[in-house]
Design a protein around this motif. Structure first.
Motif: not given
Length: 468
Positions: A83-91, A118-122
């Motif tokens: 559902x989110x970029x965060x969910x995909x990258x956490x996976x 995206x940069x802050x998320x990474x």
């Protein structure tokens, strides 16, 4: 065809071999072969995921990212699995805790444009997971300004997280020659001088055919990729390409100082400075200064992308012929009247590249502080002089070289002039090494003079390409 890039591959392999979390930043201008390099590196590795970001919406990029994370063909997924970029990258970070994984985000600036967070998320994920993650994260991008300022810069959320960085540059003349095979040394220099070392540009040429044939059939012509590429490249990278064209045209006409470029292009001082800075970041123009001279007033600008140089200084001159379908006549004219002088300027760069390769391999025993050109005033003769190849060594040595792209052999007079000019590069040098570079060899008298002096090396174009 994959050639060169051994140093870049070595950096990537070293990062992979650690087995620990790595964040490698790979950047460079468009068409330079970054994606090809990464796929070559990834070939044979057990677990690799590639995500190609696009200049599109966040929803579209999330869909493509989800497919890459899961190893699926994007076309098979109508909706994003996450559902989110965060969910995909956490996976993907969680998955990499148990297995070595290469995860490549290609064209990262497009992802950041569609999803600015995206940069802050990474950053957050890296800080939380880098101790346990075995992921090798590769951020790749073609926007030089974005990658240098928004990824590597001190104000970026990702600042300090990268473990390695690679600025992928165009090939030098010698790696370019490998792509141009079976062209001989002279034709390799000519073709390289016309398109430069960008792999995609070199792929358009046929090294088995003459330079004139390549001009007529691969470079000139309204439908030719290389003919339209300078304009297309600027249109993709800048908002006002016409004004950038004016600046490049001014430099091509011989304006090398900022004030002269400003006057020729009809722009304000501040606008000119901004355009020059952007063109430097794009790798089209560079600012150079005499070796050993820190005075900014002595700096010059020049076009350093050979496709742009040939387009603005050669091809544009014959645009009316090309528009009438007279590519062959234009090519003949260029080869007969313009090519030798034009290639002569690029041959100076080829000679400097050869010198750096010789220094790196230990064949020239000098540790250079600077390698470039030198120009200034000869007070003894009250004239301005240039030294095509100049270097100052760590222990006070001076290297001075002269380059001749002419049909006749170089004479001893040229060597005598060079010896005098070498003294101008640096007074009281601990040692002076002289190099003459020639398209057509040297007279017997010049060879004898070089032997007698003992500090001279004579190098033909054929010899430069023999063992590279």
């Amino acid at each position: 065809m994959f050639v060169g890039r051994s140093q870049e591959l070595s950096v990537l392999e070293e990062a992979y071999a650690t087995g620990t979390f790595q964040m490698v930043v790979v950047y460079g201008r468009r068409r330079v072969g970054k994606s090809t390099l990464l796929r070559r590196f990834a070939d044979g590795k057990p677990d690799v995921r590639f995500f190609q970001a696009r200049e599109t919406s966040a929803a579209e990029n999330l869909r493509a990212l989800s497919a890459a994370v899961l190893g699926h063909d994007e076309a098979d997924r109508m909706q994003p699995a996450y559902p989110t970029f965060e969910a995909a990258l956490e996976n993907v970070f969680r998955y990499a805790e148990g297995s070595r994984l290469i995860f490549v985000i290609d064209e990262y600036p497009y992802l950041a444009q569609s999803y600015p967070g995206i940069s802050s998320l990474l950053q957050n994920l890296i800080d939380r997971c880098k101790g346990s993650s075995r992921m090798m994260l590769v951020l790749c991008g073609s926007s030089m300004s974005f990658m240098e300022h928004q990824v590597l810069g001190s104000k970026s959320p990702l600042y300090g997280r990268r473990t390695a960085q690679l600025k992928v540059k165009p090939f030098d003349a010698f790696d370019s020659a490998a792509m141009l095979a079976p062209a001989d040394a002279l034709r390799s220099v000519e073709l390289y001088s016309l398109v430069g070392g960008v792999p995609l540009y070199l792929e358009q040429l046929d090294g088995s055919k003459s330079t004139e044939w390549n001009l007529a059939n691969r470079i000139l012509g309204l439908s030719r990729y290389l003919y339209a590429e300078p304009e297309n490249y600027l249109s993709q990278e800048v908002r006002t390409p016409a004004l950038y064209n004016a600046v490049i045209s001014a430099v091509a006409r011989g304006c090398t100082r900022s004030v002269d470029i400003q006057n020729d292009a009809g722009l304000s001082s501040s606008a000119t400075a901004g355009y020059l800075k952007s063109l430097e970041e794009l790798g089209v123009i560079e600012r150079i200064a005499p070796v050993g001279d820190a005075n900014r007033k002595h700096a010059r600008y020049r076009i350093c992308d050979w496709l742009f140089l040939s387009h603005f200084s050669l091809v544009a001159r014959y645009a009316q012929l090309v528009e009438r379908g007279m590519e062959q006549q234009a090519a003949e004219r260029i080869v007969q009247q313009d090519l030798s002088t034009y290639v002569g300027h690029v041959f100076e760069d080829v000679s400097r590249q050869w010198l750096m390769r010789q220094i790196s391999s230990g064949n020239v025993p000098v540790l250079p502080l600077e390698v470039g050109r030198w120009w200034g005033t000869d007070s003894r003769r009250h004239e301005t002089v240039d030294v095509d190849v100049a270097a100052i060594g760590l222990d006070g040595e001076v290297i001075a070289g002269e380059c001749k792209w002419e049909t006749r052999p170089v004479t001893s007079d040229v060597l005598g002039t060079l010896a005098g000019r070498a003294e101008l590069v640096r007074r009281q040098a601990s040692r002076v090494l002289l190099f003459l570079f020639s398209k057509s060899g040297f007279t017997d008298e010049c060879r004898e003079d070089a032997r007698r002096r003992g500090n001279v090396r004579l190098v033909t174009a054929d010899e430069m390409f023999e063992r590279q």
